[in-house]
Scaffold this motif. Structure first.
Motif, PDB file in Angstrom:
ATOM      1  N   ARG A 165      34.558  51.691  52.328  1.00  0.00           N
ATOM      2  CA  ARG A 165      35.200  52.177  53.548  1.00  0.00           C
ATOM      3  C   ARG A 165      34.843  52.687  54.680  1.00  0.00           C
ATOM      4  O   ARG A 165      34.612  52.534  55.841  1.00  0.00           O
ATOM      5  CB  ARG A 165      36.495  52.988  53.394  1.00  0.00           C
ATOM      6  N   GLU A 166      33.564  52.904  53.783  1.00  0.00           N
ATOM      7  CA  GLU A 166      32.861  53.864  54.928  1.00  0.00           C
ATOM      8  C   GLU A 166      31.025  52.883  55.257  1.00  0.00           C
ATOM      9  O   GLU A 166      29.826  53.713  55.538  1.00  0.00           O
ATOM     10  CB  GLU A 166      32.346  55.232  53.743  1.00  0.00           C
ATOM     11  N   GLY A 202      39.405  54.569  47.861  1.00  0.00           N
ATOM     12  CA  GLY A 202      41.009  54.757  46.939  1.00  0.00           C
ATOM     13  C   GLY A 202      42.111  53.651  48.408  1.00  0.00           C
ATOM     14  O   GLY A 202      42.010  53.424  49.158  1.00  0.00           O
ATOM     15  N   GLY A 203      42.799  53.148  47.628  1.00  0.00           N
ATOM     16  CA  GLY A 203      44.282  52.395  48.463  1.00  0.00           C
ATOM     17  C   GLY A 203      43.801  50.879  48.145  1.00  0.00           C
ATOM     18  O   GLY A 203      44.522  50.409  49.133  1.00  0.00           O
ATOM     19  N   SER A 256      39.214  42.338  52.920  1.00  0.00           N
ATOM     20  CA  SER A 256      39.138  43.219  54.298  1.00  0.00           C
ATOM     21  C   SER A 256      38.154  44.120  53.814  1.00  0.00           C
ATOM     22  O   SER A 256      37.070  44.776  55.002  1.00  0.00           O
ATOM     23  CB  SER A 256      40.907  44.319  54.585  1.00  0.00           C
ATOM     24  N   VAL A 257      37.851  44.142  52.555  1.00  0.00           N
ATOM     25  CA  VAL A 257      35.956  45.480  52.793  1.00  0.00           C
ATOM     26  C   VAL A 257      34.683  44.976  52.372  1.00  0.00           C
ATOM     27  O   VAL A 257      34.303  45.347  52.702  1.00  0.00           O
ATOM     28  CB  VAL A 257      36.491  46.088  51.236  1.00  0.00           C
ATOM     29  N   LEU A 258      35.219  43.601  51.813  1.00  0.00           N
ATOM     30  CA  LEU A 258      34.106  42.399  51.950  1.00  0.00           C
ATOM     31  C   LEU A 258      33.738  41.632  53.338  1.00  0.00           C
ATOM     32  O   LEU A 258      32.126  41.548  53.269  1.00  0.00           O
ATOM     33  CB  LEU A 258      33.939  41.722  50.502  1.00  0.00           C
ATOM     34  N   ALA A 259      34.473  41.053  53.717  1.00  0.00           N
ATOM     35  CA  ALA A 259      33.942  40.171  54.811  1.00  0.00           C
ATOM     36  C   ALA A 259      33.969  41.522  55.597  1.00  0.00           C
ATOM     37  O   ALA A 259      31.792  41.191  56.482  1.00  0.00           O
ATOM     38  CB  ALA A 259      35.436  40.573  55.444  1.00  0.00           C
ATOM     39  N   LEU A 291      44.748  46.700  33.889  1.00  0.00           N
ATOM     40  CA  LEU A 291      44.574  48.925  34.457  1.00  0.00           C
ATOM     41  C   LEU A 291      43.213  48.738  34.820  1.00  0.00           C
ATOM     42  O   LEU A 291      42.894  49.751  35.012  1.00  0.00           O
ATOM     43  CB  LEU A 291      45.415  49.297  33.404  1.00  0.00           C
ATOM     44  N   GLU A 292      42.144  48.241  33.998  1.00  0.00           N
ATOM     45  CA  GLU A 292      40.889  48.925  34.433  1.00  0.00           C
ATOM     46  C   GLU A 292      40.448  49.235  36.092  1.00  0.00           C
ATOM     47  O   GLU A 292      39.572  49.910  36.393  1.00  0.00           O
ATOM     48  CB  GLU A 292      39.803  47.786  33.583  1.00  0.00           C
ATOM     49  N   MET A 293      41.095  47.958  36.908  1.00  0.00           N
ATOM     50  CA  MET A 293      41.146  48.245  38.234  1.00  0.00           C
ATOM     51  C   MET A 293      41.485  48.845  39.240  1.00  0.00           C
ATOM     52  O   MET A 293      42.010  48.680  40.269  1.00  0.00           O
ATOM     53  CB  MET A 293      40.987  46.763  38.678  1.00  0.00           C
ATOM     54  N   GLY A 294      42.722  49.687  38.366  1.00  0.00           N
ATOM     55  CA  GLY A 294      43.329  50.594  39.189  1.00  0.00           C
ATOM     56  C   GLY A 294      44.866  50.983  38.848  1.00  0.00           C
ATOM     57  O   GLY A 294      45.449  49.989  38.642  1.00  0.00           O
ATOM     58  N   LYS A 295      45.208  51.818  38.926  1.00  0.00           N
ATOM     59  CA  LYS A 295      46.062  52.072  38.746  1.00  0.00           C
ATOM     60  C   LYS A 295      47.556  50.847  39.280  1.00  0.00           C
ATOM     61  O   LYS A 295      46.984  50.220  41.073  1.00  0.00           O
ATOM     62  CB  LYS A 295      47.675  53.124  39.616  1.00  0.00           C
TER      63      LYS A 295
END
Length: 248
Positions: free
Chosen positions: A71-72, A100-101, A112-115, A237-241
């Motif tokens: 994200r940064e 997060g998120g 949206s993150v990888l592109a 669940l390993e990849m997050g809530k």
């Protein structure tokens, strides 16, 4: 990473262009794991860089440490600007750097993150190796075995699978999955000898799908519907809530 840092040929004999490498590693300690592995592989460690903890200036004038996430991305771009001739960026594992998120199971959120990362790699002329863990539950093909969204393998131009050789437990197979930029290549095999990778000279003429089919052909008397459900839930669940209603 070691081969790029020195410009040694790739294991299949093809030429490797020398350059620098940036490692984003969330699971291995740089001092007791990453550096010894680089040394064992004959790396020029002056050309291998690890992205450190980021320092952020807060509105109150204080400075705080933060873990880097994709994200940064401008911070990653700043880091790359200080590295001469970066040829490779390794993100290991990708789930630790989404931020997060971001729901790793949703294609649109992963894309949206990888592109933007893909666009950055093109600007700096570097390849990006994204490491993803394999799910324990069965998938339709080898490429479906990556934890999380199918966008991880969908956005990649080439997907490679690392697995044990069922006939020789100490032997590892690096086998091709999806390949959108060339004819499907042969696989490779190696063993770990004294902490270093010892590549075999002969190619492995099977795909990752072939290996997965062979693995499934071996009956597992211990497997049950409950075991499969437990594996699936653990992978999920390993990849997050996630919301319970989504899982149900």
């Amino acid at each position: 990473a070691a081969r790029i840092s020195t410009g040694r040929d790739w294991p299949d004999g093809s030429r490797c262009e020398r350059g620098s490498v940036l490692l984003l590693n969330a699971e291995d300690d740089p001092a007791d794991t990453v550096r010894p592995r680089l040394d064992a592989a004959g790396a020029d460690v002056s050309r291998v860089h690890i992205l450190p903890t980021l320092i952020r200036d807060e509105p109150d004038g204080k400075r705080s440490e933060m873990t880097f996430t994709l994200r940064e991305l401008p911070m990653l771009e700043d880091a790359l600007a200080s590295i001469k001739d970066c040829r490779l960026i390794v993100i290991d594992p990708i789930g630790s750097f989404l931020g997060g998120g971001v729901d790793a199971h949703r294609d649109n959120e992963v894309r949206s993150v990888l592109a933007p990362l893909d666009a950055l790699a093109k600007r700096v002329g570097a390849a990006v190796v994204v490491v993803a863990h394999r799910r324990k539950s069965a998938g339709g093909s080898a490429d479906d075995m990556a934890l999380g969204s199918r966008a991880f393998t969908g956005l990649a131009r080439a997907v490679w699978h690392l697995s044990k050789d069922a006939q020789a437990p100490k032997r590892r197979l690096l086998l091709p999955g999806k390949c959108n930029i060339a004819e499907e290549p042969d696989g490779l095999a190696f063993s770990i000898v004294s902490g270093a990778i010892d590549w075999e000279s002969d190619p492995v003429t099977m795909s990752a799908d072939d290996a997965l089919a062979a693995e499934r052909s071996v009956p597992d008397e211990r497997a049950s519907a409950t075991d499969e459900a437990v594996d699936w839930l653990r992978d999920t669940l390993e990849m997050g809530k996630r919301l319970a209603k989504e899982i149900k």
